[in-house]
Design an enzyme around this catalytic site. Structure first.
Site, PDB file in Angstrom:
ATOM      1  N   ASN A 194     -22.250  45.062  17.778  1.00  0.00           N
ATOM      2  CA  ASN A 194     -22.913  44.743  16.507  1.00  0.00           C
ATOM      3  C   ASN A 194     -21.920  45.635  15.405  1.00  0.00           C
ATOM      4  OD1 ASN A 194     -25.168  46.015  14.972  1.00  0.00           O
ATOM      5  ND2 ASN A 194     -25.468  46.613  16.902  1.00  0.00           N
ATOM      6  N   PHE A 219     -28.346  46.546   9.057  1.00  0.00           N
ATOM      7  CA  PHE A 219     -29.561  46.802   9.001  1.00  0.00           C
ATOM      8  C   PHE A 219     -30.332  46.072   7.998  1.00  0.00           C
ATOM      9  CE2 PHE A 219     -29.300  51.773   8.070  1.00  0.00           C
ATOM     10  CZ  PHE A 219     -28.945  51.877   9.158  1.00  0.00           C
ATOM     11  N   SER A 274     -25.296  54.473  12.530  1.00  0.00           N
ATOM     12  CA  SER A 274     -25.127  53.337  12.322  1.00  0.00           C
ATOM     13  C   SER A 274     -23.680  53.117  11.989  1.00  0.00           C
ATOM     14  CB  SER A 274     -25.899  52.192  11.551  1.00  0.00           C
ATOM     15  OG  SER A 274     -25.584  51.166  11.387  1.00  0.00           O
ATOM     16  N   ASN A 287     -22.612  50.648  10.517  1.00  0.00           N
ATOM     17  CA  ASN A 287     -22.199  49.092   9.821  1.00  0.00           C
ATOM     18  C   ASN A 287     -22.932  49.461   8.250  1.00  0.00           C
ATOM     19  OD1 ASN A 287     -21.653  48.661  12.947  1.00  0.00           O
ATOM     20  ND2 ASN A 287     -23.136  47.926  13.028  1.00  0.00           N
ATOM     21  N   THR A 288     -23.236  50.506   8.116  1.00  0.00           N
ATOM     22  CA  THR A 288     -23.112  50.680   6.557  1.00  0.00           C
ATOM     23  C   THR A 288     -22.558  52.226   5.904  1.00  0.00           C
ATOM     24  OG1 THR A 288     -26.129  49.951   6.788  1.00  0.00           O
ATOM     25  CG2 THR A 288     -25.061  51.567   5.644  1.00  0.00           C
ATOM     26  N   LYS A 313     -31.506  61.137  14.162  1.00  0.00           N
ATOM     27  CA  LYS A 313     -30.950  60.162  15.708  1.00  0.00           C
ATOM     28  C   LYS A 313     -28.714  60.401  15.139  1.00  0.00           C
ATOM     29  CE  LYS A 313     -30.006  55.571  17.925  1.00  0.00           C
ATOM     30  NZ  LYS A 313     -30.638  54.726  18.121  1.00  0.00           N
ATOM     31  N   ASN A 327     -26.640  56.819  18.608  1.00  0.00           N
ATOM     32  CA  ASN A 327     -26.326  55.984  18.782  1.00  0.00           C
ATOM     33  C   ASN A 327     -24.680  54.516  19.000  1.00  0.00           C
ATOM     34  OD1 ASN A 327     -26.664  53.250  16.610  1.00  0.00           O
ATOM     35  ND2 ASN A 327     -27.258  54.423  15.071  1.00  0.00           N
TER      36      ASN A 327
END
Length: 345
Positions: free
Chosen positions: A113, A117, A180, A182-183, A222, A251
């Protein structure tokens, strides 16, 4: 045969993000009709654990990411989880990354993915939490916070502090998501100096909020599976130094070795599911070796059955969370893990 095992082949014919919305729409309908037996075939016996000063009815939880806006808490609570974590939420609403951004790799029991967010912002998130019966009845609810994509990394602490202020009164615990992939630049916050400064700001604000609200809400961090031994040791030392209450490991991963050659394997984003298990277990074991009993670890990553959950506990975790395994196996995974952990502390 469970309802989910019948529905899964149909859901897997749909685009993954569309299937996500269809599945949640169905779950919410069943919940409103008062048909929890369709979601959970057997009742999970209580197996309470006290972790971070919280009494968890059983040690199997839902990881953040599945319900980013806290819109489906009550339906999810019917699956037998000992605790539910929702988010990641950011101060302002944001659409996330462009679609398509969610990809199944069924040959590997995995998902990639790059959602970014996507959420409706912290104010709407809090309203959803307040409306849920699970919250109103005292269910253990973790609220996971992050930063907006448009916030410069040097201003990230401002976003985390804003979210902490807003979610604090309604959380059983708060998770700070700095892992994450993805940021842009978010994982930079796992570095020594950046993490030191962020934790100092968060814990100072938490202490003030504890005085203001008359209750001390635990904070957990996390982290990613893509950390080397030196990075893990540094993070562990900072967690102890700043008196953080817990750590969630891990994660999603950026590694692709385990899925090389499969369709979608080269898509950008975080890989979750079975291929993450070994890396997650490694990080948990390294954290436990460094931390001892100084603070608890919540293990997540690659749990597809009871033995996988037991491996997390053996590595040093006190609780576990599932996500991708739930998509592939459905609610029976929760019961399977709960059974496997009943004789373990």
């Amino acid at each position: 045969m469970s309802l989910y095992s019948l529905a899964r082949p149909l859901l897997f014919l749909l685009d993954p993000e569309k299937a996500h919305h269809v599945a949640f729409g169905s779950l919410d309908t069943l919940e409103k009709l008062g048909l929890p037996g369709c979601l959970m075939q057997q009742r999970i016996a209580e197996d309470a654990r006290e972790v971070m000063g919280i009494r968890f009815p059983n040690p199997v939880g839902l990881a953040a990411g599945l319900d980013k806006d806290g819109e489906h808490i009550d339906a999810l609570s019917r699956m037998g989880f000992g605790f539910i974590e929702v988010g990641t939420v950011t101060p302002k609403p944001q659409a996330g990354n462009a679609q398509p951004r969610l990809f199944r790799l069924p040959e590997a029991n995995a998902i990639i993915n790059r959602m970014g967010f996507n959420n409706g912002g912290v104010d709407a998130f809090v309203r959803n939490v307040q409306r849920s019966r699970f919250y109103q009845q005292g269910g253990v609810l973790g609220l996971n916070i992050g930063k907006n994509a448009g916030t410069p990394i040097e201003k990230a602490a401002d976003d985390y502090l804003h979210c902490l202020e807003r979610v604090y009164p309604y959380a059983s615990y708060v998770t700070v998501n700095i892992s994450s992939p993805n940021t842009k630049n978010l994982r930079q916050l796992q570095g020594g100096d950046e993490l030191d400064a962020l934790l100092a700001a968060l814990m100072e604000r938490r202490d003030r909020l504890a005085d203001q609200h008359g209750k001390r809400i635990p904070l957990a961090l996390k982290i990613a599976p893509d950390l080397d031994s030196e990075q893990i040791a540094r993070i562990a030392d900072l967690l102890v130094q700043h008196r953080v209450d817990g750590v969630i490991a891990t994660n999603t991963t950026l590694a692709r070795d385990a899925v090389k050659g499969l369709r979608h394997a080269d898509e950008a984003g975080g890989l979750s599911g079975a291929p993450v298990k070994a890396g997650s277990d490694r990080v948990i074991a390294a954290l436990h070796a460094r931390l001892g009993n100084a603070l608890p670890i919540i293990g997540v990553g690659g749990i597809f059955g009871g033995q996988d959950a037991a491996d997390k506990i053996a590595a040093g975790a006190r609780l576990v969370q599932v996500y991708t395994g739930l998509i592939y196996r459905g609610p029976e995974l929760v019961a399977d893990c709960a059974r496997a952990l009943r004789t373990r502390v």
